[in-house]
Design an enzyme around this catalytic site. Structure first.
Site, mmCIF file in Angstrom:
data_model
loop_
_atom_site.group_PDB
_atom_site.id
_atom_site.type_symbol
_atom_site.label_atom_id
_atom_site.label_comp_id
_atom_site.label_asym_id
_atom_site.label_seq_id
_atom_site.Cartn_x
_atom_site.Cartn_y
_atom_site.Cartn_z
ATOM 1 N N SER A 1 0.830 -1.320 -0.024
ATOM 2 C CA SER A 1 0.112 0.129 0.232
ATOM 3 C C SER A 1 0.619 1.310 -0.039
ATOM 4 O O SER A 1 1.632 1.368 -0.879
ATOM 5 C CB SER A 1 -0.225 0.066 1.510
ATOM 6 N N ASP B 1 -3.963 6.413 -2.992
ATOM 7 C CA ASP B 1 -2.586 5.638 -2.133
ATOM 8 C C ASP B 1 -1.829 4.496 -2.822
ATOM 9 O O ASP B 1 -1.924 4.668 -3.977
ATOM 10 C CB ASP B 1 -2.954 5.125 -1.137
ATOM 11 N N GLU C 1 -12.412 4.976 7.208
ATOM 12 C CA GLU C 1 -11.455 6.130 8.346
ATOM 13 C C GLU C 1 -11.890 7.152 7.664
ATOM 14 O O GLU C 1 -10.733 7.659 6.309
ATOM 15 C CB GLU C 1 -10.395 5.127 8.091
ATOM 16 N N ALA D 1 -2.751 1.535 20.923
ATOM 17 C CA ALA D 1 -1.727 0.587 20.946
ATOM 18 C C ALA D 1 -1.091 1.301 19.112
ATOM 19 O O ALA D 1 -2.741 0.655 18.427
ATOM 20 C CB ALA D 1 -0.803 0.058 21.584
HETATM 21 C C1 16G Z 1 -3.599 -0.376 8.495
HETATM 22 C C2 16G Z 1 -5.332 -0.263 8.447
HETATM 23 C C3 16G Z 1 -6.131 0.639 8.111
HETATM 24 C C4 16G Z 1 -5.545 1.780 9.693
HETATM 25 C C5 16G Z 1 -4.166 1.767 9.515
HETATM 26 C C6 16G Z 1 -4.035 1.987 11.586
HETATM 27 C C7 16G Z 1 -6.618 -1.947 6.700
HETATM 28 C C8 16G Z 1 -6.512 -2.776 4.995
HETATM 29 N N1 16G Z 1 -5.361 -1.319 6.934
HETATM 30 O O1 16G Z 1 -3.045 0.122 7.208
HETATM 31 O O2 16G Z 1 -7.526 0.863 7.887
HETATM 32 O O3 16G Z 1 -6.440 2.720 9.488
HETATM 33 O O4 16G Z 1 -3.142 -0.038 9.335
HETATM 34 O O5 16G Z 1 -2.623 1.778 11.605
HETATM 35 O O6 16G Z 1 -7.391 -2.514 7.425
HETATM 36 P P1 16G Z 1 -2.080 2.500 13.019
HETATM 37 O O7 16G Z 1 -2.945 1.046 13.943
HETATM 38 O O8 16G Z 1 -0.707 2.000 13.121
HETATM 39 O O9 16G Z 1 -2.524 3.059 13.674
HETATM 40 MG MG MG Z 2 -3.057 0.849 1.142
#
Ligand code: 16G
Ligand code: MG
EC number: 5.4.2.3
Length: 549
Positions: free
Chosen positions: A72, A289, A385, A511
């Site tokens: 991604s 993205d 989101e 976290a």
């Molecule tokens: C991943 C998730 C995204 C989320 C992000 C949060 C999928 C396909 N992707 O990229 O939705 O916003 O994680 O990252 O579910 P974090 O837990 O590091 O804040």
């Molecule tokens: Mg993506």
């Protein structure tokens, strides 16, 4: 015990193939986006994901399972691998731990043991047919990872189809299309071309002859979205729709520029437009993205600078437009609509949706799979989101109502036709930047709005997101959809104390699911207050993160 003989040869085939794809010893976890890391670590991981995908197909009555190879918005040196379930949604959560167990097996023999135990526990017939389809983004490392995947599929007698380079949402589309082929309700033709045809046809219907105003500049993050968007545009009939799209940052020949100073993640986290090419003031712009499943709109202005319309804005716009259509179609009493957000959603959007639009909002934990499942509980479930990933799900009842209800007036008929077209235009499997972009363009055309008109619908609360390094992020445990901390004990009380000092304020710490750090989000009536609150909460998290070590 019925298949002892065949399982012995199965074991030998897996052992032989696995020897060619060793894993690098370390602890792996199937996270919110599958396995994602430096591509050099992924060969053995991808092989083992292939084993799991074949088991999953046999566990799901031999339906096709998808595997997407992408990292991604991560840097070009990373890659990732994730599994797509038969209806095109994310792998069922219970199976994530099976993926984790297989990938962490310490030897080829242990791998085969875990594989067979999983088959026995889940009552999987290893002689049944299995099918896996897969695709990858433009990262060069995708080539060898796909070969590792294919080796696992061959070793397990799994039929497989390599769709080569795809956006993530296209792979999700193809999984659902494959599994609904020949069924009473099909999802679309089982080809990349089928995806473009479906979208282009639905886009024309959704517009109902409305004009799209001006040029749209699309930054494709130098990723797979560039060539795919260019391909899609060939399917839009010029005689019916004048869609003037300027595709930029579409260089997929130099892998190192992928996601570099461009793309939806850059725009959202840096809160500014990509420096190249510099958008002309007032021009309608959006960014995808690296795998084209996130979308952010923005424009720049010589006086006021930069203004961004993120996932919260897209959710509000879509919910507003669709609820108006439901009203006009006379379906208000028979269909319910809801919006699903995470704790990161700006309070301004949540207030607007609940108080102004009178639409219920549900908050879930971060990660698309959580939002998707809650959205399925509504007839029309809008989920996004803030980072720009999201979609709108329509239930079978809703689709039926759009097609079968008897319109009492031309207005009702128009509304039903637009609703029916949106159900085809909007990707039903996962957030899809190209499909979401067409949705936004269709809504703006119907309302005859500029981005500025759209931005004026509500005011965002000033906010700040901070990343905090901690010794062990797992000390931080949350409840209430990640809005409150249960552990470390005492931390939440201190955060509550800090929040009370500011007006219209809210803050939380959680976290990260993708790196070893905590994230702190704060919003308040002014920028100064939001910044101050974020700093205070970050210090609380830092202190609890270090004293508890
Ligand atoms: C991943 C998730 C995204 C989320 C992000 C949060 C999928 C396909 N992707 O990229 O939705 O916003 O994680 O990252 O579910 P974090 O837990 O590091 O804040
Ligand atoms: Mg993506």
């Amino acid at each position: 015990m019925a298949s002892v003989v065949s399982s012995a040869s199965h074991d030998a085939a897996i052992l032989a193939a696995s020897a060619k794809h060793p894993t690098v010893p370390q602890v792996y976890k199937y996270g919110t986006a599958g396995f994602r890391m430096n591509a050099d670590l992924l060969d053995g991981v991808t092989f083992r994901v292939g084993l799991l995908a074949s088991l999953r197909s046999r566990n799901k009555s031999s339906t096709a399972i998808g595997v997407m190879i992408t990292a991604s918005h991560n840097p070009a040196v990373d890659n990732g691998v994730k599994i797509v379930d038969p209806l095109g949604d994310m792998l069922e959560q219970e199976w994530e731990q099976y993926a984790t167990a297989l990938v962490n097996a310490k030897s080829d023999e242990e791998l085969v043991r875990i594989y067979n135990k999983l088959a026995t526990d889940q009552k999987i017939d290893l002689t049944a047919k299995a099918k896996v389809i897969y695709g990858r983004d433009t990262r060069p490392s995708g080539h060898t990872l796909v070969a590792a995947l294919a080796d696992a599929l061959d070793a397990t007698n799994t039929q497989h189809v390599d769709y080569k380079i795809l956006t993530t949402p296209q792979l999700h589309y193809l999984v659902r299309a494959t599994n609904t082929e020949g069924k009473p309700i099909t999802y679309g033709k089982v080809s990349e071309e089928g995806y473009y045809e479906k979208l282009a046809e639905a886009f024309v219907r959704a517009l109902q002859g409305r004009k799209i105003q001006g040029t749209l500049q699309v930054d494709c993050a130098n990723g797979v979205g560039g060539p795919k968007l260019a391909e899609f545009l060939k399917y839009v009939p010029k005689d019916k729709v004048d869609f003037d799209v300027k595709v930029v940052n579409d260089d997929v020949l130099r892998p190192e520029v992928l996601n570099l100073d461009c793309g939806a993640d850059f725009v959202k986290t840096k809160q500014r437009a990509p420096p190249n090419p510099k958008p002309e003031p007032g021009l309608r712009c959006c960014s995808l993205d690296g795998d084209a499943d996130r979308l952010i709109y923005y424009w720049t202005d010589p006086d006021t600078g930069f203004f961004m319309l993120d996932g919260d804005r897209i959710a509000s716009l879509a919910a507003w437009f669709i609820s108006e259509l439901i009203e006009s179609a006379g379906l208000r009493d028979s269909l319910n609509i809801g919006v699903v957000q995470t704790a990161y959603a700006n309070g301004g959007s949540t207030n607007f949706i609940t108080r102004h639009l009178n639409i219920p909002v549900v908050c879930t934990a971060t990660g698309v799979k959580h939002l998707h499942h809650v959205a399925q509980q509504f007839d029309i479930g809008v989920y996004f989101e803030a980072n720009g990933h999201g979609t709108v799900l329509f239930s079978a009842d809703a689709r039926k109502a759009f097609k079968q209800a008897q319109p009492q007036s031309p207005g009702q008929k128009d509304a039903m036709e637009i609703l029916a077209s949106l159900a085809d235009l909007i990707n039903q499997t996962v957030g899809d930047a190209i499909s979401d972009m067409l949705l936004v363009e269709a809504i703006l055309a119907h309302k005859n709005w500029t981005l500025r008109d759209w931005a004026q619908t509500y005011r965002d609360l000033p906010n700040r997101l901070v990343r905090v390094e901690v010794g062990d992020k797992d000390l931080f445990q949350t409840y209430d959809s990640e809005r409150r901390l249960s552990h470390p004990e005492g931390a939440q009380d201190e955060i509550d104390g800090a929040v009370k000092k500011y007006s219209e304020a809210r803050a939380f710490a959680r976290a990260s699911g993708t790196e070893n750090a905590c994230r702190v989000y704060a919003e308040a009536a002014s920028h100064a207050q939001a910044n101050e609150l974020a700093d205070r909460v970050a210090r609380i998290v830092e202190r609890y993160g270090s004293t508890s070590q």
